[in-house]
Design an enzyme around this catalytic site. Structure first.
Site, PDB file in Angstrom:
ATOM      1  N   LYS A  59       0.874  -1.319  -0.017  1.00  0.00           N
ATOM      2  CA  LYS A  59       0.045  -0.045  -0.169  1.00  0.00           C
ATOM      3  C   LYS A  59       0.740   1.257   0.001  1.00  0.00           C
ATOM      4  CE  LYS A  59       0.656   0.960   4.381  1.00  0.00           C
ATOM      5  NZ  LYS A  59       1.194   2.222   5.061  1.00  0.00           N
ATOM      6  N   THR A 101      -3.534   5.489   3.404  1.00  0.00           N
ATOM      7  CA  THR A 101      -2.197   6.178   3.136  1.00  0.00           C
ATOM      8  C   THR A 101      -2.440   6.791   1.794  1.00  0.00           C
ATOM      9  OG1 THR A 101      -1.381   4.114   4.367  1.00  0.00           O
ATOM     10  CG2 THR A 101       0.008   5.232   3.051  1.00  0.00           C
TER      11      THR A 101
END
Length: 335
Positions: free
Chosen positions: A182, A251
């Site tokens: 991620k 994120t």
């Protein structure tokens, strides 16, 4: 419960602050001067300014003293420090690490390092979380993953409460792949956001991505993450959970994300060196991107977003070229 947190960065300090409200917590800082300043000022000025340390939180540069009699070890160092901490924490005490990424050189994930060292009773604590919000007591949910259920349960006992919810998982592979990949996708998301911001200033709408493009990018990023995870032995459902979809969304879109910020700065025209200098903190996605790509290639996987991010970071593509490359790929089935 007696808890030891190894590493006085932002994340380690934030968890130590939360746990110290109910448990005996010792926070180890590698730098003796930093430990002394934190003990005196009751503040981590370098990594977590604005969040006071509870009176009960003990800060020390003496790792042996921090580990003496502990019932749970939390490793809050960057990925580069995980192996050394695992070696220093031999025994059967439950241990979980917070770092997300791959070890430089070996290209190993945390669970692979632990297995190589013969460190049982270990796992990972991960999920969508900014340290500042955890330190302030803002609502957060994490997942503790380990092959040994007692390790994940120790994390629940230590941290689960009204403002911090801990779920458990028996899939540390999936949780770690999600946490590592991620970060790479967040760089791509940051580039898309940065190009959109430039377009808004210049009113050149057709020359930059919009929110539609970001949604497509993150969805396909989740597909890449899942593809790699399954090839490494993870469970598909893990990537729809906190450490997969949840951490990716946070994120790649959150203003506090360091990896997203790197992408935004690159889109603004800064070089990678300039972006990292302005950031001032570690952005694991910068160091993980090539490893993600190499591990995928060894498994015969196609990871187009990762490959594009690597080319961007290595200066072989500009931000605009990177976007165009992804958008002009040949059509195919979605899955």
């Amino acid at each position: 419960m007696k808890i030891t947190v190894l590493g006085a960065g932002a994340w380690g300090t934030a968890l130590a602050i939360q746990a110290a409200a109910r448990h005996e917590v010792r926070l180890w800082a590698r730098d003796a001067e930093q430990a002394a300043a934190m003990s005196t000022e009751r503040l981590n000025r370098r990594y977590l300014p604005g969040s006071a340390l509870p009176p009960a939180l003990f800060v020390t540069p003496d790792r042996a003293a921090a580990l003496a009699g502990t019932e749970l070890i939390i490793v809050g160092t960057p990925m580069a420090g995980l192996r050394e901490c695992l070696q220093a924490c031999a025994g059967r005490t439950p241990l979980l690490w917070l770092c997300k990424g791959f070890e430089a050189g070996s290209g190993l994930l945390g669970h692979e390092i632990a297995r190589e060292l013969g460190r049982a009773h270990a796992g990972v604590l991960s999920g969508p979380s900014f340290a500042q919000e955890v330190a302030r007591g803002q609502p957060t949910a994490l997942v503790a993953a380990a092959e040994d259920p007692s390790v994940a349960e120790a994390a629940v006992q230590a941290f689960h409460g009204e403002r911090l919810r801990i779920y458990t998982s028996a899939d540390p592979v999936g949780v770690e792949v999600g946490g590592a990949v991620k970060n790479v996708m967040a760089i791509a998301g940051g580039v898309a956001d940065g190009l959109r911001e430039r377009a808004e200033i210049e009113q050149a709408w057709s020359e930059a991505p919009g929110l539609n493009a970001r949604a497509a990018l993150l969805t396909r990023g989740l597909a890449e993450m899942t593809r790699l995870g399954l090839a490494l032995g993870a469970r598909a459902e893990t990537f729809l959970g906190l450490s997969g979809l949840g951490d990716l969304v946070l994120t790649a879109t959150g203003e506090l994300s360091r990896n997203r910020r790197v992408g935004v700065l690159l889109a603004q025209g800064l070089s990678l060196a300039q972006a990292l200098a302005q950031l001032g903190h570690v952005a694991e996605g910068v160091y993980s991107a090539r490893t993600v790509l190499e591990r995928g290639q060894k498994l015969g996987l196609e990871l187009p977003i990762t490959a594009t991010v690597v080319a961007l970071l290595e200066g072989r593509l500009s931000p605009s070229q990177a976007l165009n490359l992804l958008m002009t790929r040949d059509p195919r089935a979605e899955l």
